[in-house]
Design an enzyme around this catalytic site. Structure first.
Site, PDB file in Angstrom:
ATOM      1  N   CYS A   1       0.682  -1.330  -0.013  1.00  0.00           N
ATOM      2  CA  CYS A   1       0.119  -0.069  -0.128  1.00  0.00           C
ATOM      3  C   CYS A   1       0.857   1.294  -0.167  1.00  0.00           C
ATOM      4  CB  CYS A   1      -0.724  -0.015   1.258  1.00  0.00           C
ATOM      5  SG  CYS A   1      -1.722  -1.595   1.434  1.00  0.00           S
TER       6      CYS A   1
ATOM      7  N   ARG B   1       2.329   0.838  -6.074  1.00  0.00           N
ATOM      8  CA  ARG B   1       2.688   0.055  -4.985  1.00  0.00           C
ATOM      9  C   ARG B   1       1.343  -0.805  -4.580  1.00  0.00           C
ATOM     10  NH1 ARG B   1       6.860   1.597  -1.624  1.00  0.00           N
ATOM     11  NH2 ARG B   1       5.688   0.568   0.184  1.00  0.00           N
TER      12      ARG B   1
ATOM     13  N   TRP C   1      -3.716  -2.036  -1.510  1.00  0.00           N
ATOM     14  CA  TRP C   1      -3.542  -3.350  -2.057  1.00  0.00           C
ATOM     15  C   TRP C   1      -4.295  -4.250  -0.916  1.00  0.00           C
ATOM     16  CZ3 TRP C   1      -0.977  -7.949  -1.127  1.00  0.00           C
ATOM     17  CH2 TRP C   1      -0.960  -8.894  -2.525  1.00  0.00           C
TER      18      TRP C   1
ATOM     19  N   ASN D   1       0.110   0.537   6.282  1.00  0.00           N
ATOM     20  CA  ASN D   1       0.880  -0.276   5.241  1.00  0.00           C
ATOM     21  C   ASN D   1       1.539  -1.258   6.117  1.00  0.00           C
ATOM     22  OD1 ASN D   1       2.186  -1.506   3.266  1.00  0.00           O
ATOM     23  ND2 ASN D   1       3.740   0.115   2.759  1.00  0.00           N
ATOM     24  N   GLY D   2       1.327  -2.732   5.655  1.00  0.00           N
ATOM     25  CA  GLY D   2       1.676  -3.837   6.641  1.00  0.00           C
ATOM     26  C   GLY D   2       0.487  -4.857   6.882  1.00  0.00           C
TER      27      GLY D   2
ATOM     28  N   GLU E   1      13.419 -15.613 -15.958  1.00  0.00           N
ATOM     29  CA  GLU E   1      13.142 -14.259 -15.791  1.00  0.00           C
ATOM     30  C   GLU E   1      12.077 -13.883 -17.054  1.00  0.00           C
ATOM     31  OE1 GLU E   1      13.090 -12.083 -13.915  1.00  0.00           O
ATOM     32  OE2 GLU E   1      12.983  -9.967 -14.938  1.00  0.00           O
TER      33      GLU E   1
ATOM     34  N   LYS F   1       8.358 -12.242 -16.881  1.00  0.00           N
ATOM     35  CA  LYS F   1       8.100 -11.132 -17.244  1.00  0.00           C
ATOM     36  C   LYS F   1       6.781 -11.021 -18.103  1.00  0.00           C
ATOM     37  CE  LYS F   1       9.686  -8.587 -15.748  1.00  0.00           C
ATOM     38  NZ  LYS F   1      10.472  -8.982 -14.768  1.00  0.00           N
TER      39      LYS F   1
ATOM     40  N   GLU G   1       3.609 -11.773 -15.755  1.00  0.00           N
ATOM     41  CA  GLU G   1       3.220 -10.928 -15.038  1.00  0.00           C
ATOM     42  C   GLU G   1       2.354  -9.743 -15.800  1.00  0.00           C
ATOM     43  OE1 GLU G   1       7.476  -9.088 -13.893  1.00  0.00           O
ATOM     44  OE2 GLU G   1       5.859  -8.879 -12.427  1.00  0.00           O
TER      45      GLU G   1
ATOM     46  N   HIS H   1      10.631 -34.992 -18.892  1.00  0.00           N
ATOM     47  CA  HIS H   1      10.165 -36.048 -17.856  1.00  0.00           C
ATOM     48  C   HIS H   1       8.886 -35.424 -17.415  1.00  0.00           C
ATOM     49  CE1 HIS H   1      14.398 -37.526 -17.569  1.00  0.00           C
ATOM     50  NE2 HIS H   1      14.689 -36.227 -17.773  1.00  0.00           N
TER      51      HIS H   1
ATOM     52  N   LYS I   1       4.547  -3.217  -6.446  1.00  0.00           N
ATOM     53  CA  LYS I   1       5.937  -2.980  -6.655  1.00  0.00           C
ATOM     54  C   LYS I   1       6.678  -3.575  -5.635  1.00  0.00           C
ATOM     55  CE  LYS I   1       9.343  -1.612  -9.175  1.00  0.00           C
ATOM     56  NZ  LYS I   1       9.915  -2.587 -10.168  1.00  0.00           N
TER      57      LYS I   1
HETATM   58  O1  M6R Z   1      12.054  -5.307  -4.420  1.00  0.00           O
HETATM   59  P1  M6R Z   1      12.718  -6.314  -4.826  1.00  0.00           P
HETATM   60  O2  M6R Z   1      13.742  -6.693  -5.814  1.00  0.00           O
HETATM   61  O3  M6R Z   1      12.878  -7.311  -3.473  1.00  0.00           O
HETATM   62  O4  M6R Z   1      11.344  -7.244  -5.207  1.00  0.00           O
HETATM   63  C1  M6R Z   1      11.358  -8.717  -5.494  1.00  0.00           C
HETATM   64  C2  M6R Z   1      10.206  -9.150  -6.584  1.00  0.00           C
HETATM   65  O5  M6R Z   1       8.940  -8.798  -5.838  1.00  0.00           O
HETATM   66  C3  M6R Z   1      10.509  -8.426  -7.750  1.00  0.00           C
HETATM   67  O6  M6R Z   1      11.490  -8.765  -8.553  1.00  0.00           O
HETATM   68  C4  M6R Z   1       9.040  -8.801  -8.722  1.00  0.00           C
HETATM   69  O7  M6R Z   1       9.108 -10.287  -8.956  1.00  0.00           O
HETATM   70  C5  M6R Z   1       8.921  -8.126  -9.774  1.00  0.00           C
HETATM   71  N1  M6R Z   1       7.504  -7.725 -10.213  1.00  0.00           N
HETATM   72  C6  M6R Z   1       9.424  -8.953 -11.079  1.00  0.00           C
HETATM   73  O8  M6R Z   1       8.957  -8.141 -12.293  1.00  0.00           O
END
Ligand code: M6R
Length: 628
Positions: A2, A27, A77, A103-104, A501, A505, A508, A524, A623
């Protein structure tokens, strides 16, 4: 997750809160709300709306309809309770005596609710935050506190609440009978204070730097279990015993423009294009050239001496999401060059398996935000067990950066898009430096190899630029791929790490189901999912594994898969097998991840655009994941 913003000063608060929240919307963004106190009124006014921030802006005429120079705001969030106006923050007690944004996660909120219900409190939301707000109210209104000054009463109540709740929080708090005052407190959730001058004169709270950048670059980082009290003229910070403490004021180097789109349609595209600059900024200051032209890597900022590096017996690479994928790639690089054994750890699992940590381990915590709850917890566990910790972090002054024994900052600049691109690339770059340095001081590579590797590193930014210069072909292909239901990414060795990766990408931001597999694993089990038209992306940048990956591609092609091949210039034989090929410039194969990831980022981006999705703010994601 949040976002929190607060302002008290000479200006009207609501437009500032909304502007700040718009910078934090990345966020978390299922609802938003503000609470503003007009000094001439008896009450705090609270306005909340479900959905994007624009709904709240419409309801308040961009904040102009809510009068008052002191207020707090929040983008939510959802964790506890569905996204709705009722569950949106701020939450408050009767007559808005206590108004809170949070937040938390308050872990013991059910116990607190039960206890407060027995005292006659009534709850109107499903949130954990309301428990904290009403608990604070119960302490604030205790008869024994009535003789105290308003500030003593507030500080005592906040302290008692902090002692009683379990979990993580950054809180912004207004007390209905204290106009012109904002309180704030934190534990394991980021929170900064901003000092505004001139026509903005006053103070701010925020959960992240972009929210205050437009108004000030002078910030104070609040540490765990600290409480702040802000008025227009004054800022005071207290420890959990309510003793006032001195806090240094830090200067933010990012300017507000760095957090703007700069003519790009989306932050993600802007950030993809910033990668050459970001990688250069991360590498160059750490590479020193002697008078005779030889270069060496200087990691003195980490205070790791050559002797320390020689003594390292094992390296743990710890992170979440893309940061974990950085670890997956770097394991190959570090082990190959330095022969130091590496383990890659998902931060979210690490502490639950009672890891065996030897004294000479070096734990490297990789995190863009520096606030990821699981990564922070892993860092703390390593420290508790006496393991030296090195943070590879992008956000200066973040919790992980401050708590680690040493920090290597990645100079990516503010990353706004939820899908990381430039932060990932700079994390790779920073850890290449560590890998080469380790290898050089331990004598596992000779001087010629060291010089060649450093030369390759310095050439990476220009090679990334070349890839970006040829992106139109990918856009064309992405339009074809947009209708896919499932996409598999396969590769071996480092190409498997790249696949992880690329697949993340894609899923997401395009919402297409995607999996990454070590290419040899397909047969397998997973190959049973391959049928006519299924898209398979084969990554084959590693010369010694090229033929093996190609033969895995042949296996899926013969089951009907449609193939995208990603390799380096010169490996033209791949065209006999795949339907579409993308080539990246040659580099040392150990650094190929930095180049091969770029077309995969672009592919995900263009598919997301082709599907008309919200590229920068994909559904359900945030984020900065500051809850476990
Ligand atoms: O802020 P951080 O690098 O610790 O975040 C880790 C993951 O949450 C972050 O890499 C997430 O997987 C991204 N959305 C990937 O694009």
């Amino acid at each position: 997750m949040c976002g929190i913003v607060g302002y008290v000063g000479v200006r009207q608060a609501a437009p500032i809160l909304l502007e700040g929240l718009s910078k934090l919307e990345y966020r978390g963004y299922d609802s938003a709300g503000i609470a503003v106190r007009d000094e001439n009124s008896e009450h705090v006014e609270v306005v909340k709306a479900k959905g994007r921030l624009r709904n709240l802006m419409q309801m308040t005429d961009s904040g102009n309809a809510v009068r008052g120079c002191c207020g707090i705001g929040h983008t939510r969030w959802a964790t506890h309770g569905e996204p709705s106006a009722v569950n949106a923050h701020p939450h408050y007690s009767k007559e808005k005596r206590v108004v809170v944004v949070h937040n938390g996660i308050i872990e013991n909120y059910q116990d607190i609710k039960d206890m407060l219900r027995r005292k006659g409190y009534v709850f109107s939301t499903q949130t954990d935050t309301e428990a904290a707000a009403l608990l604070l109210d119960s302490y604030y209104t205790e008869p024994g506190r009535s003789s105290l000054s308003p500030r003593e009463r507030a500080l005592g109540a906040i302290r008692d609440m902090m002692i009683r709740v379990r979990g993580s929080y950054a809180l912004g708090i207004l007390f209905g009978d204290q106009p012109g005052v904002i309180y704030a407190a934190r534990k394991d959730s980021p929170l900064i204070l901003g000092c505004c001058e001139g026509e903005m004169e006053g103070h701010m709270i925020a959960s992240d730097v972009p929210a205050v950048l437009q108004y000030t670059r002078k910030v104070v980082y609040i540490d765990n279990l600290e409480i702040a009290c802000l008025t227009r003229e004054e800022m005071h910070v207290y420890n959990i015993d309510c003793e006032e403490i001195e806090k240094p004021v830090a200067e933010i180097r990012w300017d507000a423009a760095a957090a703007e789109k700069d003519g790009y349609e989306h932050f993600m595209m802007k950030e993809i294009h910033e990668q050459p600059r970001a990688v250069r900024d991360t590498l160059s200051p750490r590479i020193k050239e002697a008078e005779d032209g030889t270069r060496s890597i200087d990691l003195s900022e980490t205070s790791l001496t050559d002797d320390d590096l020689r003594a390292v017996s094992r390296i743990l690479l710890i992170g979440c999401g893309s940061a974990y994928h950085v670890g997956m790639a770097e394991r190959y690089v570090i082990e190959k060059l330095s022969r130091v054994p590496c383990e890659v750890e998902l931060a979210s699992e690490f502490r639950y398996r009672d890891p065996i940590l030897a004294q000479n381990c070096l734990a490297v915590i990789v995190s863009q935000s520096g606030e990821t709850a699981d990564s922070l917890a892993a860092l703390r566990l390593c420290k508790e067990r006496g393991v030296r910790t090195l943070a590879v972090v992008n956000v200066v002054g973040s919790s992980i950066a401050r708590e680690a024994d040493a920090v290597m900052y990645t100079w990516a600049g503010p990353e706004i898009s939820v899908a990381t691109t430039k932060a990932y690339s700079t994390q790779l770059a920073a850890l290449y430096l560590l890998a080469v340095k380790l290898a050089a001081v331990r004598g596992s590579i000779d001087a010629a190899r060291e010089q060649a590797l450093i030369g390759e590193l310095l050439a990476l930014p220009e090679k990334i630029e070349r890839i970006l210069g040829d992106k139109e072909r990918l856009q064309w292909f992405a339009n074809k791929m947009a209708a896919s239901k499932d996409v598999f990414f396969i590769g071996r060795g480092l190409d498997y790490a790249i696949s992880l990766e690329g697949s993340l990408k894609l899923k997401e931001i395009s919402y297409i189901h995607s999996e990454a597999y070590a290419a040899g694993e397909l047969k397998h089990g997973t190959i049973s999912l391959v049928e006519e038209g299924v898209m398979v992306v084969g990554v084959a940048t590693q010369p010694e594994l090229f033929e093996k990956v190609v033969s895995n591609l042949v296996e899926v092609r013969s089951r009907g898969a449609y193939l995208f091949g990603l390799t380096t210039y010169g490996q033209y034989a791949i065209e006999d097998t795949v339907n579409f090929t993308v080539y990246v410039p040659r580099t040392d194969p150990l650094f190929a991840t930095s180049l091969a990831v770029v077309p995969l980022q672009l592919l995900a981006y263009y598919i997301s655009c082709a599907k008309g999705l919200d590229v920068d703010k994909p559904r359900n994601l945030a984020k900065s994941v500051t809850v476990e």
